[in-house]
Design an enzyme around this catalytic site. Structure first.
Site, PDB file in Angstrom:
ATOM      1  N   HIS A 161      -7.476  -6.794  -4.483  1.00  0.00           N
ATOM      2  CA  HIS A 161      -6.583  -7.664  -4.238  1.00  0.00           C
ATOM      3  C   HIS A 161      -6.918  -8.632  -3.139  1.00  0.00           C
ATOM      4  O   HIS A 161      -7.621  -8.066  -2.080  1.00  0.00           O
ATOM      5  CB  HIS A 161      -5.261  -7.347  -4.326  1.00  0.00           C
ATOM      6  N   CYS A 249       1.812  -3.638  -0.315  1.00  0.00           N
ATOM      7  CA  CYS A 249       2.014  -3.339  -1.680  1.00  0.00           C
ATOM      8  C   CYS A 249       3.337  -2.663  -2.216  1.00  0.00           C
ATOM      9  O   CYS A 249       3.746  -2.682  -3.154  1.00  0.00           O
ATOM     10  CB  CYS A 249       0.913  -2.304  -2.366  1.00  0.00           C
TER      11      CYS A 249
HETATM   12  C1  CIR Z   1      -3.490  -0.427  -9.024  1.00  0.00           C
HETATM   13  O1  CIR Z   1      -4.784  -0.331  -9.095  1.00  0.00           O
HETATM   14  O2  CIR Z   1      -3.057  -1.585  -9.411  1.00  0.00           O
HETATM   15  C2  CIR Z   1      -2.853   0.321  -7.843  1.00  0.00           C
HETATM   16  N1  CIR Z   1      -3.363   1.786  -7.877  1.00  0.00           N
HETATM   17  C3  CIR Z   1      -3.171  -0.161  -6.671  1.00  0.00           C
HETATM   18  C4  CIR Z   1      -2.079  -1.419  -6.454  1.00  0.00           C
HETATM   19  C5  CIR Z   1      -2.375  -1.928  -5.046  1.00  0.00           C
HETATM   20  N2  CIR Z   1      -1.406  -3.001  -4.850  1.00  0.00           N
HETATM   21  C6  CIR Z   1      -1.585  -4.022  -3.821  1.00  0.00           C
HETATM   22  O3  CIR Z   1      -2.558  -3.973  -3.314  1.00  0.00           O
HETATM   23  N3  CIR Z   1      -0.821  -4.891  -4.037  1.00  0.00           N
END
Ligand code: CIR
Length: 254
Positions: A161, A249
């Protein structure tokens, strides 16, 4: 007196060890829960109210609420994650937010993860990534341009991201691992505090006023922020990081 600032959060689910990851690894769920507790404690010092969405134990990534909704000026865009297995996370979140926001939704083929959306003042920078597509950017623009936001897309050369590489410090400053992002991608809209590529994880911070929460073990970033007069709290988030998550997140501020 600054306006009321709320943070939406969600517990670490019992299935957290099955989180979506780029590189398989052993995640210690109990340790993650302890680290999340310390995160909530630190967050509670920064925001005025912490709102909890119910745990979603069947959704291993559900603690990462940031990806599910983008909230600006009372308008909430409920996203359609670029990770199909994460779309079930909308349930439970919507119920908590709907009484507090004006809702907007996103349909196929649009996809967008909130981790790709960086708000800096009246600008929304959005990563075009493996999770967020052009149609998702278009919906973001349709939602927020009418209420005064300028939306600019940044094509990510790598990484999950946009906010894996940068976050905002207030309305006019960005902390960023610029070497991992396209040159001049912020279009001169903000002062940029550059961090080295090996500390890119340290560029994901939470900030209110002069108070910053950042990941532990990022000495150059910590030094840069302290030198600029920020008061820094460091958190050990090793298990969160193993799940490809970072500090922003795990909460949605609005
Ligand atoms: C994913 O791969 O979607 C989750 N394991 C990690 C999401 C992290 N979110 C973020 O950076 N906003």
């Amino acid at each position: 007196m600054s306006r009321l600032l709320r943070a939406l959060v969600r517990p670490i689910p019992r299935s957290f060890a099955q989180a979506t990851v780029e590189h398989p690894t052993d995640i210690d769920t109990i340790k993650a829960m302890v680290q999340h507790g310390a995160y909530i404690d630190a967050l509670s010092e920064l925001v005025d109210e912490v709102l909890w969405a119910p745990a979603a134990h069947a959704a291993p990534d559900s603690v990462f609420v940031e990806d599910q909704v983008v909230v600006c000026d009372g308008h909430a865009l409920f996203t359609r994650s670029g990770c199909p297995s994460r779309r079930i996370e909308q349930e439970g979140l919507r119920e908590v937010l709907l009484p507090l926001v004006r809702p907007h939704y996103m349909d196929a083929p649009a996809t967008l993860d909130g981790g790709d959306v960086l708000r800096v003042g009246r600008y929304l920078f959005v990563g075009l990534s493996s999770r967020t597509n052009e149609a998702g950017v278009a919906v973001l623009r349709e939602t927020f341009a009418p209420i005064g936001f300028e939306v600019h897309a940044i094509r990510l050369p790598s990484g999950l991201h946009l906010k894996c590489f940068c976050t905002a410090l207030g309305e006019d400053t960005i902390v960023a691992a610029t070497q991992l992002l396209p040159a001049d991608c912020f279009l001169g809209t903000a002062r940029v505090i550059d961090v080295p590529p090996h500390e890119a994880y340290g560029a994901n911070v939470l900030c209110r006023g002069r108070e910053v929460i950042m990941a532990a073990g990022m000495p150059e970033t910590e030094h840069a922020l302290t030198n600029l007069g920020y008061s820094v709290t460091q958190l050990d988030v090793s298990e969160i990081r193993k799940a490809d998550g970072a500090l922003t997140c795990m909460s949605v501020w609005f």
